[in-house]
Design a protein around this motif. Structure first.
Motif, PDB file in Angstrom:
ATOM      1  N   ALA A  61      54.209 136.964  99.957  1.00  0.00           N
ATOM      2  CA  ALA A  61      52.993 136.657 100.706  1.00  0.00           C
ATOM      3  C   ALA A  61      53.306 135.851 101.962  1.00  0.00           C
ATOM      4  CB  ALA A  61      52.025 135.892  99.816  1.00  0.00           C
ATOM      5  N   ALA A  62      54.331 135.001 101.882  1.00  0.00           N
ATOM      6  CA  ALA A  62      54.702 134.181 103.039  1.00  0.00           C
ATOM      7  C   ALA A  62      55.179 135.040 104.201  1.00  0.00           C
ATOM      8  CB  ALA A  62      55.783 133.180 102.642  1.00  0.00           C
ATOM      9  N   LEU A  63      55.744 136.204 103.926  1.00  0.00           N
ATOM     10  CA  LEU A  63      56.161 137.111 104.990  1.00  0.00           C
ATOM     11  C   LEU A  63      54.957 137.590 105.806  1.00  0.00           C
ATOM     12  CD1 LEU A  63      58.893 139.286 103.227  1.00  0.00           C
ATOM     13  CD2 LEU A  63      59.226 137.618 105.067  1.00  0.00           C
ATOM     14  N   VAL A  64      53.829 137.782 105.139  1.00  0.00           N
ATOM     15  CA  VAL A  64      52.601 138.158 105.853  1.00  0.00           C
ATOM     16  C   VAL A  64      52.159 137.019 106.763  1.00  0.00           C
ATOM     17  CG1 VAL A  64      50.195 138.839 105.576  1.00  0.00           C
ATOM     18  CG2 VAL A  64      51.925 139.670 103.967  1.00  0.00           C
ATOM     19  N   ILE A  65      52.251 135.786 106.269  1.00  0.00           N
ATOM     20  CA  ILE A  65      51.887 134.620 107.072  1.00  0.00           C
ATOM     21  C   ILE A  65      52.795 134.516 108.296  1.00  0.00           C
ATOM     22  CG2 ILE A  65      51.680 132.103 107.066  1.00  0.00           C
ATOM     23  CD1 ILE A  65      49.562 133.573 105.447  1.00  0.00           C
ATOM     24  N   ALA A  66      54.074 134.835 108.135  1.00  0.00           N
ATOM     25  CA  ALA A  66      54.999 134.795 109.262  1.00  0.00           C
ATOM     26  C   ALA A  66      54.571 135.782 110.346  1.00  0.00           C
ATOM     27  CB  ALA A  66      56.420 135.109 108.789  1.00  0.00           C
ATOM     28  N   ALA A  67      54.122 136.961 109.932  1.00  0.00           N
ATOM     29  CA  ALA A  67      53.653 137.961 110.894  1.00  0.00           C
ATOM     30  C   ALA A  67      52.405 137.467 111.634  1.00  0.00           C
ATOM     31  CB  ALA A  67      53.356 139.279 110.181  1.00  0.00           C
ATOM     32  N   VAL A  68      51.501 136.817 110.909  1.00  0.00           N
ATOM     33  CA  VAL A  68      50.303 136.253 111.541  1.00  0.00           C
ATOM     34  C   VAL A  68      50.690 135.158 112.543  1.00  0.00           C
ATOM     35  CG1 VAL A  68      48.175 134.965 111.124  1.00  0.00           C
ATOM     36  CG2 VAL A  68      48.838 136.802 109.573  1.00  0.00           C
ATOM     37  N   ALA A  69      51.677 134.353 112.193  1.00  0.00           N
ATOM     38  CA  ALA A  69      52.117 133.282 113.087  1.00  0.00           C
ATOM     39  C   ALA A  69      52.669 133.839 114.397  1.00  0.00           C
ATOM     40  CB  ALA A  69      53.178 132.425 112.387  1.00  0.00           C
ATOM     41  N   VAL A  70      53.400 134.949 114.314  1.00  0.00           N
ATOM     42  CA  VAL A  70      53.921 135.580 115.530  1.00  0.00           C
ATOM     43  C   VAL A  70      52.765 136.047 116.420  1.00  0.00           C
ATOM     44  CG1 VAL A  70      55.195 137.558 116.431  1.00  0.00           C
ATOM     45  CG2 VAL A  70      56.098 136.279 114.493  1.00  0.00           C
ATOM     46  N   LYS A  71      51.752 136.668 115.816  1.00  0.00           N
ATOM     47  CA  LYS A  71      50.589 137.142 116.571  1.00  0.00           C
ATOM     48  C   LYS A  71      49.883 135.980 117.259  1.00  0.00           C
ATOM     49  CE  LYS A  71      46.063 139.306 115.858  1.00  0.00           C
ATOM     50  NZ  LYS A  71      45.281 138.087 116.192  1.00  0.00           N
ATOM     51  N   GLU A  72      49.645 134.894 116.530  1.00  0.00           N
ATOM     52  CA  GLU A  72      48.944 133.750 117.110  1.00  0.00           C
ATOM     53  C   GLU A  72      49.790 133.083 118.195  1.00  0.00           C
ATOM     54  OE1 GLU A  72      45.997 133.381 116.598  1.00  0.00           O
ATOM     55  OE2 GLU A  72      45.555 134.244 114.629  1.00  0.00           O
ATOM     56  N   GLY A  73      51.112 133.070 118.001  1.00  0.00           N
ATOM     57  CA  GLY A  73      51.987 132.503 119.012  1.00  0.00           C
ATOM     58  C   GLY A  73      51.938 133.284 120.306  1.00  0.00           C
ATOM     59  N   ARG A  74      51.900 134.607 120.211  1.00  0.00           N
ATOM     60  CA  ARG A  74      51.810 135.442 121.416  1.00  0.00           C
ATOM     61  C   ARG A  74      50.498 135.188 122.153  1.00  0.00           C
ATOM     62  NH1 ARG A  74      52.862 141.517 119.856  1.00  0.00           N
ATOM     63  NH2 ARG A  74      52.485 141.715 122.107  1.00  0.00           N
ATOM     64  N   GLU A  75      49.394 135.044 121.403  1.00  0.00           N
ATOM     65  CA  GLU A  75      48.104 134.788 122.036  1.00  0.00           C
ATOM     66  C   GLU A  75      48.082 133.428 122.722  1.00  0.00           C
ATOM     67  OE1 GLU A  75      44.965 135.288 119.251  1.00  0.00           O
ATOM     68  OE2 GLU A  75      45.172 137.473 119.131  1.00  0.00           O
ATOM     69  N   ALA A  76      48.673 132.430 122.072  1.00  0.00           N
ATOM     70  CA  ALA A  76      48.720 131.103 122.676  1.00  0.00           C
ATOM     71  C   ALA A  76      49.572 131.113 123.941  1.00  0.00           C
ATOM     72  CB  ALA A  76      49.278 130.087 121.674  1.00  0.00           C
ATOM     73  N   TRP A  77      50.675 131.842 123.915  1.00  0.00           N
ATOM     74  CA  TRP A  77      51.555 131.917 125.089  1.00  0.00           C
ATOM     75  C   TRP A  77      50.833 132.551 126.272  1.00  0.00           C
ATOM     76  CZ3 TRP A  77      56.339 129.816 125.617  1.00  0.00           C
ATOM     77  CH2 TRP A  77      57.068 130.171 126.767  1.00  0.00           C
ATOM     78  N   ARG A  78      50.013 133.571 125.987  1.00  0.00           N
ATOM     79  CA  ARG A  78      49.263 134.247 127.054  1.00  0.00           C
ATOM     80  C   ARG A  78      48.002 133.484 127.432  1.00  0.00           C
ATOM     81  NH1 ARG A  78      50.114 139.062 123.801  1.00  0.00           N
ATOM     82  NH2 ARG A  78      47.924 138.887 123.218  1.00  0.00           N
ATOM     83  N   GLY A  79      47.597 132.523 126.598  1.00  0.00           N
ATOM     84  CA  GLY A  79      46.368 131.789 126.874  1.00  0.00           C
ATOM     85  C   GLY A  79      45.128 132.573 126.530  1.00  0.00           C
ATOM     86  N   ASP A  80      45.236 133.477 125.522  1.00  0.00           N
ATOM     87  CA  ASP A  80      44.109 134.359 125.182  1.00  0.00           C
ATOM     88  C   ASP A  80      43.185 133.771 124.131  1.00  0.00           C
ATOM     89  OD1 ASP A  80      45.183 136.183 126.877  1.00  0.00           O
ATOM     90  OD2 ASP A  80      46.080 137.436 125.325  1.00  0.00           O
ATOM     91  N   THR A  81      43.472 132.583 123.623  1.00  0.00           N
ATOM     92  CA  THR A  81      42.810 132.105 122.416  1.00  0.00           C
ATOM     93  C   THR A  81      41.322 131.912 122.565  1.00  0.00           C
ATOM     94  OG1 THR A  81      43.444 129.890 123.103  1.00  0.00           O
ATOM     95  CG2 THR A  81      44.834 130.973 121.472  1.00  0.00           C
ATOM     96  N   CYS A  82      40.841 131.561 123.746  1.00  0.00           N
ATOM     97  CA  CYS A  82      39.406 131.307 123.887  1.00  0.00           C
ATOM     98  C   CYS A  82      38.608 132.600 123.963  1.00  0.00           C
ATOM     99  CB  CYS A  82      39.136 130.469 125.145  1.00  0.00           C
ATOM    100  SG  CYS A  82      39.204 128.703 124.792  1.00  0.00           S
ATOM    101  N   CYS A  83      39.286 133.699 124.135  1.00  0.00           N
ATOM    102  CA  CYS A  83      38.586 134.965 124.232  1.00  0.00           C
ATOM    103  C   CYS A  83      38.303 135.573 122.873  1.00  0.00           C
ATOM    104  CB  CYS A  83      39.403 135.962 125.075  1.00  0.00           C
ATOM    105  SG  CYS A  83      39.670 135.402 126.764  1.00  0.00           S
ATOM    106  N   CYS A  84      38.861 134.967 121.831  1.00  0.00           N
ATOM    107  CA  CYS A  84      38.685 135.513 120.484  1.00  0.00           C
ATOM    108  C   CYS A  84      37.306 135.195 119.965  1.00  0.00           C
ATOM    109  CB  CYS A  84      39.757 134.971 119.535  1.00  0.00           C
ATOM    110  SG  CYS A  84      41.438 135.362 120.042  1.00  0.00           S
ATOM    111  N   THR A  85      36.793 136.049 119.131  1.00  0.00           N
ATOM    112  CA  THR A  85      35.479 135.819 118.555  1.00  0.00           C
ATOM    113  C   THR A  85      35.546 135.349 117.127  1.00  0.00           C
ATOM    114  OG1 THR A  85      35.380 138.145 117.931  1.00  0.00           O
ATOM    115  CG2 THR A  85      34.361 137.538 120.011  1.00  0.00           C
ATOM    116  N   SER A  86      36.725 135.367 116.553  1.00  0.00           N
ATOM    117  CA  SER A  86      36.834 134.976 115.146  1.00  0.00           C
ATOM    118  C   SER A  86      36.928 133.486 115.010  1.00  0.00           C
ATOM    119  CB  SER A  86      38.063 135.638 114.528  1.00  0.00           C
ATOM    120  OG  SER A  86      39.233 135.266 115.210  1.00  0.00           O
TER     121      SER A  86
END
Length: 234
Positions: free
Chosen positions: A209-234
């Motif tokens: 299950a932790a491998l799934v969390i690692a994949a989510v962390a990569v996705k969130e890291g990419r969004e933070a790097w691009r500065g996309d986080t405020c555009c999310c609706t979730s």
């Protein structure tokens, strides 16, 4: 002769003009007084997050070492990453005014993104090692209690900070709230992994299950790097 009516532009406003009217999420920018209130609120959320995670890191790493639990030690190290992320936002919001905070936001987002990537790398490597080595951790009552407590506390902090960050238009505050939310996911994974291992001896459930969390962390890291986080609706 009738008076000439002023020409009204029908095209879209320039980005600079639009940014004066709206925040990062396309919402009207709050007043100066409201901005100050939101910034102060975010500082309190960040301080609470740092305090909790410091305690969480000490308890998790200590309990994980005693129980030889990779999941518990990894959870404690995740808390260290969360402290680094929250500290970056705290530094940003020490700025005396909104413009200064905006200038610091890019650097804060970079720190948060790197924190996500570091967390993903560690969790991914340790999960693979645990799966390949068939490592069986001991039962940990302290770990179970800590995971359950974090599962209750972290969503509250994350939701409150995300709402304030979106209203203020701060991508870094929203990104840090996602870091806290990721800690919630890890708490759930840890709780299930420790419980299943204790009850049924299914040692592989936690690292899988932790491998799934690692994949989510990569996705969130990419969004933070691009500065996309405020555009999310979730």
């Amino acid at each position: 002769m009738s008076a000439q009516l002023p020409l009204i532009p029908i095209g879209p406003t320039r980005p600079s003009e639009q940014n004066q009217l709206t925040g990062h999420a396309g919402l009207p920018r709050p007043s100066a007084a409201r901005q100050a209130t939101l910034a102060r609120r975010i500082r309190w959320f960040v301080a609470a997050t740092i305090t909790y995670n410091v305690i969480e890191a000490i308890v998790a790493i200590s309990a994980g070492t005693v129980a030889s639990s990779t999941a518990l030690v990894g959870f404690g190290l995740d808390s260290v990453v969360e402290v680094a992320s929250a500290a970056a936002v705290a530094w940003q919001f020490t700025g005396a005014d909104h413009k200064r905070r905006e200038r610091r936001e890019r650097a804060a987002l970079r720190v948060i993104a790197v924190s996500f990537f570091a967390l993903a790398g560690y969790v991914g490597v340790e999960s693979v090692r645990a799966l390949l080595g068939a490592h069986r951790p001991d039962h940990s009552t302290v770990g179970l209690i800590l995971a359950a407590l974090s599962l209750a506390v972290m969503p509250v902090l994350s939701t409150a900070q995300r709402r304030a960050g979106r209203e203020l238009g701060s991508a870094s505050a929203v990104a840090d709230s996602k870091q806290t939310l990721l800690c919630t996911y890890l708490s759930a994974v840890l709780l299930v992994g420790l419980a299943v291992n204790s009850l049924f001896g299914w040692w592989w459930a936690d690292p899988a299950a932790a491998l799934v969390i690692a994949a989510v962390a990569v996705k969130e890291g990419r969004e933070a790097w691009r500065g996309d986080t405020c555009c999310c609706t979730s």
